[in-house]
Design an enzyme around this catalytic site. Structure first.
Site, PDB file in Angstrom:
ATOM      1  N   ASP A 213       0.866  -1.167   0.000  1.00  0.00           N
ATOM      2  CA  ASP A 213       0.000   0.000   0.000  1.00  0.00           C
ATOM      3  C   ASP A 213       0.917   1.237   0.000  1.00  0.00           C
ATOM      4  O   ASP A 213       2.146   1.135   0.092  1.00  0.00           O
ATOM      5  CB  ASP A 213      -0.961  -0.017   1.191  1.00  0.00           C
ATOM      6  CG  ASP A 213      -2.225   0.800   0.897  1.00  0.00           C
ATOM      7  OD1 ASP A 213      -2.181   1.639  -0.022  1.00  0.00           O
ATOM      8  OD2 ASP A 213      -3.245   0.608   1.576  1.00  0.00           O
TER       9      ASP A 213
HETATM   10  C1  NOJ Z   1      -4.156   3.753   0.030  1.00  0.00           C
HETATM   11  C2  NOJ Z   1      -5.294   2.791   0.144  1.00  0.00           C
HETATM   12  O1  NOJ Z   1      -5.255   2.126   1.385  1.00  0.00           O
HETATM   13  C3  NOJ Z   1      -5.312   1.764  -0.967  1.00  0.00           C
HETATM   14  O2  NOJ Z   1      -6.477   0.990  -0.854  1.00  0.00           O
HETATM   15  C4  NOJ Z   1      -5.227   2.432  -2.293  1.00  0.00           C
HETATM   16  O3  NOJ Z   1      -5.337   1.485  -3.317  1.00  0.00           O
HETATM   17  C5  NOJ Z   1      -3.910   3.184  -2.364  1.00  0.00           C
HETATM   18  N1  NOJ Z   1      -3.875   4.193  -1.317  1.00  0.00           N
HETATM   19  C6  NOJ Z   1      -3.680   3.830  -3.714  1.00  0.00           C
HETATM   20  O4  NOJ Z   1      -4.507   4.899  -3.892  1.00  0.00           O
END
Ligand code: NOJ
Length: 743
Positions: free
Chosen positions: A289
């Site tokens: 993430d």
């Molecule tokens: C953080 C989020 O937790 C995740 O689900 C997402 O895909 C990413 N950012 C990218 O935007």
């Protein structure tokens, strides 16, 4: 500057000639592997590390910081994938930089959070799950992929399959609720919709299972917070949906921000290697993430970024999202012998294989096509589907004296509240490239349905976020002048989603106070809720005549709600999550285990002194404008052999005078186990349609796998013994029977 060698497309043509295939990329495994081998033989360590790197563009912001030099990084070959960049033109331009300006010209992979639609926005995931309609969910993902791929995207960071039991957690909006079985079914449908049968198909894209794992169980519902649970709960309740979508050949996994058993998920060898690769045989690639490698430092698990990078790659992380840790430190770590080149090669191969499967080595621009973009995005057909899907997601929570549906001839409606004439909130959080100015408000939807026939007395009343009573008087006047009142209440769109936890989950601002004032007028009050999570609704439940849970329904909200208000569609949604009476009951979920002192008479039992143990609305609950009768359950046998099957049937009859849809739900309970077992577990469901007076037999077939669970030795086993089996209209209203599972 590196010396120019053979760019990949020349390499590809050579392969094509040698293998005597058509002009197209040959996707047979042998040719693909040879192609990747040859490409990798030409790559320097730095170029390989570049492929393990994913950066955001500045077109959209989904995390704490942006690199202002991502374009330089692309040109320097330090990036394998870009996210938050879309439109055919923009992706084409970035792709051109990678293909024409880097030594090997390896194409970029474009990812994005296409969560509930791309341009045409569908209900938020919690809402779409409430439809319990797997075909519609699959179709919505297919449409999302068609729109997204026409805008240059190859990869969606969806589905989020985090089971959650905590409505304080804002990301419940993006989940399928509290049940692992239902979450798994939804996830499977979404993966089928996104990925289709062939990744080379221009309309399909890679999907992502996220967030691995247990991100949905942060302490006290606060986003990113610590997760602590037994391995039994992890394996039985939180991991099953992840395991299920590997069976759908999901292409990628995303790690979670949280720690689990004291280890940040992004550095968890247990999760990423032992469970994911060795036990489940996952073959795609794993991405972190947003900066979650770097976050292992504040977690107190890594000394510094470099150490975090070492832990992540060795645990099994292939791609670094936005952290720049791999770019900054992996080469050094290889030199120091802390990371092997073989580990890097394995990760690079997994990523290049996905690019190959998408056909990017054949034509890196194949997804960035302005003409397809113009033709495929937000078509009439997509909007029509969205309207139908949205109305299927609405849950009727209350309907006293059949106040709904409204008559076509209703003379006047007071339409009151901050969600009534609101476009911005309707597309909810994570609305991708959705354009809220295209969404249909509730007010517009009612006008579209009723035209001049009904006078709409609209009043804002109050806003969601301010403590403002200045609109109360006008709202009361509107209500006094009307035959019926519709109050559209809810949360602001950013009050759910990422980093949007709430400690109190009541209606924000003065909405409830306004509701109380309006109710005093004695008119029928229909509440239409728009929001990303269950709220505490006891007061509304007590006083409103009818309540519709509409989540955030997306682009076609107003038309979909009008369809339900006026009976053009008979509501069929069921709650995918339990609604608590108050915050103190949280976590409250239907598949809990019993205590040694279940609630009964007397002091020394498991209960609260100030609130009942029961929820306000149970899991699986939702009313219809018609009524359904369930027969007793018929079993094919009451002694099920462990290697055999059990059929359980009921006859469901539509006893009302309208066509309706019903979600028939099957639950089981194992009475005694080697570990204590839940009071109920959803094991099957079927959504059926019934004309007035029509009956239908619904049959479920169970095998031992439907009764199995992970025992204390982490073995997935069914244990012979006594079971209860329930079939009904919600987890709280069921017919019951019993059977034994025999050795
Ligand atoms: C953080 C989020 O937790 C995740 O689900 C997402 O895909 C990413 N950012 C990218 O935007």
């Amino acid at each position: 500057m590196h010396k120019k060698t053979i760019p990949y497309f020349i390499l590809l043509s050579l392969f094509v000639m040698l293998s005597c295939t058509s002009e197209k990329q040959d996707s047979s495994t042998g040719v693909m592997d040879r192609f990747i081998d040859d490409l990798m033989n030409q790559m320097t360590l730095e170029e390989k590390i570049g492929q393990l790197t994913l950066y955001t563009s500045d077109m959209d912001h989904t995390g704490p910081f942006i690199r202002d030099h991502y374009l330089e990084d692309i040109r320097a070959g330090r990036v394998g994938a870009i996210f938050n960049a879309y439109t055919a033109d923009y992706t084409r331009e970035l792709q051109r930089m990678a293909v024409e300006e880097t030594r090997l010209g390896i194409p970029l992979l474009f990812g994005y959070d296409v969560i509930h639609g791309h341009r045409t926005i569908f209900p938020i995931p919690l809402g779409e799950t409430a439809s319990w309609d797997m075909e519609a969910i699959e179709e919505s993902a297919r449409i999302a992929a068609r729109e997204a791929t026409a805008e240059g995207l190859h990869w969606t960071f969806s589905p989020m399959v985090d089971v959650t039991r905590d409505p304080r957690w804002g990301r419940i909006a993006e989940s399928s609720g509290e049940d692992p079985f239902l979450t798994a079914q939804v996830a499977r449908a979404k993966v089928r919709g996104y990925q289709g049968d062939d990744l080379r198909d221009l309309h399909t894209m890679l999907a992502t299972a996220k967030h691995f794992a247990a991100y949905g169980a942060p302490q006290a519902g606060r986003d990113y917070h610590t997760v602590d649970m037994s391995e039994l709960v992890l394996r039985n309740k939180f991991l099953p949906p992840f395991k299920a979508i590997i069976e759908e050949d999901i292409a990628t996994f995303m790690t979670a921000f949280n720690d689990l058993f004291g280890v940040p998920a992004t550095g968890s060898e247990y999760l990423l290697t032992q469970v994911l690769r060795e036990e489940w045989g996952f073959e795609g690639f794993v991405v972190t993430d947003y900066t979650s490698i770097n976050e292992m430092v504040p977690h107190g698990f890594a000394r510094d970024d470099k150490h975090a990078g070492e832990l992540a790659i060795n645990a099994g992380v292939d791609m670094d999202m936005q952290g720049a840790v791999y770019n900054d430190y992996l080469a050094e770590l290889v030199e120091e012998g802390k990371v092997s080149e073989a580990t890097i090669d394995q990760a690079v191969r997994r990523i290049l294989l996905m690019k190959y499967k998408l056909g990017l080595f054949e034509d890196p621009y194949r997804y960035s096509d302005p003409q397809r973009e113009a033709e495929l995005v937000m078509t009439e057909e997509n909007l029509e589907f969205a309207r139908d899907f949205s109305r299927k997601s609405i849950v009727l929570l209350k309907n006293d004296d059949n106040v709904l549906p409204l008559s076509d001839d209703v003379r006047s409606i007071a339409l009151i509240g901050p969600m009534a004439d609101n476009q911005r909130d309707l597309i909810g959080s994570w609305s991708a490239a959705g354009d809220y100015t295209k969404s249909v408000t509730l007010r517009q939807g009612i006008i579209n349905r009723q035209g001049e026939r009904t006078r709409i007395n609209y009043a804002l009343g109050t806003t969601v976020l301010d403590e403002d009573r200045s609109g109360f008087a006008a709202a009361l006047r509107a209500a006094a002048q009307s035959d019926v009142v519709i109050m559209a209440l809810g949360e602001h769109y950013w009050q759910s989603g990422e980093a949007a936890s709430r400690s109190m989950i009541d209606l924000p601002g003065l909405q409830e106070e306004l509701f109380d004032e309006i109710v005093k007028l004695g008119k029928p009050v229909i509440v239409v809720l728009m929001k990303g999570r269950p709220l505490t609704l006891e007061n509304l439940d007590e006083k409103a005549s009818a309540i519709l849970e509409t989540w955030f329904l997306g682009t076609t909200t107003g038309d979909a709600i009008a369809d339900v208000l006026f009976g053009d569609y008979n509501p069929s949604g069921k709650l995918p999550v339990t609604y608590p009476r108050n915050v103190g009951q949280i976590p409250i979920f239907y598949n809990a285990r019993n205590t040694g002192r279940p609630k009964s008479e007397g002091k020394f039992t498991s209960k609260y002194l100030d609130v009942s143990n029961s929820p306000l609305y149970p899991f699986g609950y939702g009313l219809s404008y018609t009524t359904f009768d369930y027969s007793d359950i018929r079993l094919s046998t009451t002694q099920m052999p462990i290697n055999g099957t059990l059929e359980a049937s009921v006859t469901v009859t539509n006893t009302g005078d309208r066509f309706g849809e019903e979600v028939v739900q099957l639950y089981t309970r194992q009475l005694v186990g080697s570990i204590t077992r839940p009071l109920m577990e959803l094991r099957g469901f079927e959504k059926i349609t019934l004309d007035p007076g029509e009956s239908r037999e619904v049959t479920f077939e169970l095998t031992w796998k439907d009764l199995a669970f992970y025992n204390a030795n982490n073995q997935f086993r069914a244990e012979p013994g006594e079971f209860h089996l329930f079939i009904g209209t919600s987890s709280a209203e069921v017919k019951q029977t019993a059977f034994s599972l025999m050795e």
